[in-house]
Every structure is written in C-alpha cells, then in structure tokens.
Design a protein around this motif. Structure first.
Motif, PDB file in Angstrom:
ATOM      1  N   LEU A   4      18.351 -27.538  28.808  1.00  0.00           N
ATOM      2  CA  LEU A   4      18.853 -28.813  28.096  1.00  0.00           C
ATOM      3  C   LEU A   4      20.371 -28.983  28.079  1.00  0.00           C
ATOM      4  O   LEU A   4      21.062 -27.949  28.084  1.00  0.00           O
ATOM      5  CB  LEU A   4      18.235 -28.721  26.655  1.00  0.00           C
ATOM      6  CG  LEU A   4      17.077 -28.413  26.356  1.00  0.00           C
ATOM      7  CD1 LEU A   4      16.787 -28.448  24.786  1.00  0.00           C
ATOM      8  CD2 LEU A   4      16.344 -29.778  26.825  1.00  0.00           C
ATOM      9  N   PRO A   5      20.610 -30.306  28.279  1.00  0.00           N
ATOM     10  CA  PRO A   5      22.215 -30.560  28.317  1.00  0.00           C
ATOM     11  C   PRO A   5      22.746 -29.955  26.796  1.00  0.00           C
ATOM     12  O   PRO A   5      21.866 -29.934  25.686  1.00  0.00           O
ATOM     13  CB  PRO A   5      22.408 -31.975  28.332  1.00  0.00           C
ATOM     14  CG  PRO A   5      20.953 -32.376  28.945  1.00  0.00           C
ATOM     15  CD  PRO A   5      19.970 -31.475  28.505  1.00  0.00           C
ATOM     16  N   ALA A   6      24.064 -29.687  26.868  1.00  0.00           N
ATOM     17  CA  ALA A   6      24.646 -28.833  25.773  1.00  0.00           C
ATOM     18  C   ALA A   6      24.616 -29.658  24.522  1.00  0.00           C
ATOM     19  O   ALA A   6      24.319 -29.468  23.429  1.00  0.00           O
ATOM     20  CB  ALA A   6      26.113 -28.542  26.154  1.00  0.00           C
ATOM     21  N   PRO A   7      24.778 -31.238  24.779  1.00  0.00           N
ATOM     22  CA  PRO A   7      24.709 -31.898  23.329  1.00  0.00           C
ATOM     23  C   PRO A   7      23.310 -31.993  22.726  1.00  0.00           C
ATOM     24  O   PRO A   7      23.275 -32.112  21.685  1.00  0.00           O
ATOM     25  CB  PRO A   7      25.172 -33.243  23.767  1.00  0.00           C
ATOM     26  CG  PRO A   7      25.890 -33.259  25.119  1.00  0.00           C
ATOM     27  CD  PRO A   7      25.192 -31.786  25.547  1.00  0.00           C
ATOM     28  N   VAL A   8      22.246 -32.003  23.579  1.00  0.00           N
ATOM     29  CA  VAL A   8      20.777 -31.856  23.297  1.00  0.00           C
ATOM     30  C   VAL A   8      20.524 -30.722  22.548  1.00  0.00           C
ATOM     31  O   VAL A   8      20.031 -30.517  21.323  1.00  0.00           O
ATOM     32  CB  VAL A   8      19.772 -32.142  24.306  1.00  0.00           C
ATOM     33  CG1 VAL A   8      18.388 -32.167  23.901  1.00  0.00           C
ATOM     34  CG2 VAL A   8      20.399 -33.468  24.772  1.00  0.00           C
ATOM     35  N   ALA A   9      20.910 -29.425  23.375  1.00  0.00           N
ATOM     36  CA  ALA A   9      20.576 -28.155  22.762  1.00  0.00           C
ATOM     37  C   ALA A   9      21.335 -28.045  21.414  1.00  0.00           C
ATOM     38  O   ALA A   9      20.942 -27.165  20.482  1.00  0.00           O
ATOM     39  CB  ALA A   9      21.272 -27.021  23.654  1.00  0.00           C
ATOM     40  N   ALA A  10      22.667 -28.583  21.194  1.00  0.00           N
ATOM     41  CA  ALA A  10      23.556 -28.308  19.905  1.00  0.00           C
ATOM     42  C   ALA A  10      22.590 -28.904  18.718  1.00  0.00           C
ATOM     43  O   ALA A  10      22.837 -28.614  17.747  1.00  0.00           O
ATOM     44  CB  ALA A  10      24.789 -29.019  20.098  1.00  0.00           C
ATOM     45  N   THR A  11      21.700 -29.921  19.064  1.00  0.00           N
ATOM     46  CA  THR A  11      20.674 -30.487  17.988  1.00  0.00           C
ATOM     47  C   THR A  11      19.876 -29.244  17.408  1.00  0.00           C
ATOM     48  O   THR A  11      19.332 -29.718  16.445  1.00  0.00           O
ATOM     49  CB  THR A  11      20.116 -31.753  18.273  1.00  0.00           C
ATOM     50  OG1 THR A  11      19.206 -31.293  19.275  1.00  0.00           O
ATOM     51  CG2 THR A  11      21.039 -32.755  18.984  1.00  0.00           C
ATOM     52  N   GLY A  12      19.465 -28.337  18.046  1.00  0.00           N
ATOM     53  CA  GLY A  12      18.553 -27.346  17.755  1.00  0.00           C
ATOM     54  C   GLY A  12      17.451 -27.399  18.548  1.00  0.00           C
ATOM     55  O   GLY A  12      16.509 -26.784  18.527  1.00  0.00           O
ATOM     56  N   ALA A  13      17.270 -28.364  19.453  1.00  0.00           N
ATOM     57  CA  ALA A  13      16.135 -28.441  20.229  1.00  0.00           C
ATOM     58  C   ALA A  13      16.101 -27.428  21.534  1.00  0.00           C
ATOM     59  O   ALA A  13      17.373 -26.931  21.713  1.00  0.00           O
ATOM     60  CB  ALA A  13      16.166 -30.055  21.367  1.00  0.00           C
ATOM     61  N   THR A  14      14.901 -26.573  21.707  1.00  0.00           N
ATOM     62  CA  THR A  14      14.789 -25.459  22.338  1.00  0.00           C
ATOM     63  C   THR A  14      14.097 -26.128  23.727  1.00  0.00           C
ATOM     64  O   THR A  14      13.759 -25.576  24.673  1.00  0.00           O
ATOM     65  CB  THR A  14      14.240 -24.636  21.976  1.00  0.00           C
ATOM     66  OG1 THR A  14      12.932 -24.865  21.477  1.00  0.00           O
ATOM     67  CG2 THR A  14      15.073 -24.024  20.703  1.00  0.00           C
ATOM     68  N   ARG A  15      13.501 -27.172  23.557  1.00  0.00           N
ATOM     69  CA  ARG A  15      12.523 -27.891  24.805  1.00  0.00           C
ATOM     70  C   ARG A  15      12.475 -29.275  24.835  1.00  0.00           C
ATOM     71  O   ARG A  15      13.061 -29.874  23.781  1.00  0.00           O
ATOM     72  CB  ARG A  15      10.882 -27.043  24.807  1.00  0.00           C
ATOM     73  CG  ARG A  15      10.424 -27.501  23.283  1.00  0.00           C
ATOM     74  CD  ARG A  15       9.218 -26.531  23.063  1.00  0.00           C
ATOM     75  NE  ARG A  15       8.731 -26.766  22.192  1.00  0.00           N
ATOM     76  CZ  ARG A  15       7.529 -27.105  21.731  1.00  0.00           C
ATOM     77  NH1 ARG A  15       6.878 -27.520  22.492  1.00  0.00           N
ATOM     78  NH2 ARG A  15       7.219 -27.310  20.367  1.00  0.00           N
ATOM     79  N   ALA A  16      12.089 -29.831  25.743  1.00  0.00           N
ATOM     80  CA  ALA A  16      11.994 -31.203  25.804  1.00  0.00           C
ATOM     81  C   ALA A  16      10.679 -31.770  26.298  1.00  0.00           C
ATOM     82  O   ALA A  16      10.058 -31.051  27.354  1.00  0.00           O
ATOM     83  CB  ALA A  16      13.060 -31.844  26.996  1.00  0.00           C
TER      84      ALA A  16
END
Length: 74
Positions: A4-16
């Motif tokens: 995941l892009p770093a800004p997305v991972a920073a939200t707590g997402a671990t998958r898309a």
C-alpha cells in the motif's frame, strides 16, 4: 500482494479492495452506486483502491462526509 502507498498504510489499512470503474465508464454507466457499495462494505483494515481515468474530486467530498480520506496517484 502489492504494498500500500505510505499515506494509505498510515491510516491503518493493511489491504486494499480494488474497483476498476473504467469498464463501467466505457459503457456509459455511472459507477457511483458500485463505488458506494464497495466503500460501504470495507472491513476496518481495508482501503478502497479505485481505478478511474480522471481525478474524481466530487467523490472525495461525498466520501469525506462519510469519514473517508483519499490519496491520489497518477
């Protein structure tokens, strides 16, 4: 699995969960209902990876009102 892009991972997402709206758009179908269905069905650790051929700025406002954030890459 793609990282995941770093800004997305920073939200707590671990998958898309991916939704490619381009085929719907190519057929002249408004993908709004499918996008909202996908967004509403996300697990707490999921992000929606929406693929479109343009930047959907009005969608950012609608999803933002529902607590979502966005990250855009070209």
């Amino acid at each position: 699995m793609t990282a995941l892009p770093a800004p997305v991972a920073a939200t707590g997402a671990t998958r898309a969960r991916e939704l490619d709206a381009r085929p719907l758009l190519a057929r002249g179908v408004d993908p709004f209902a499918e996008i909202m269905k996908a967004a509403g069905g996300l697990a707490p650790d999921e992000a929606l990876h929406l693929i479109v051929g343009f930047e959907p700025k009005p969608l950012y406002l609608i999803l933002g009102e529902r607590g979502f954030e966005h990250h855009t890459e070209a």
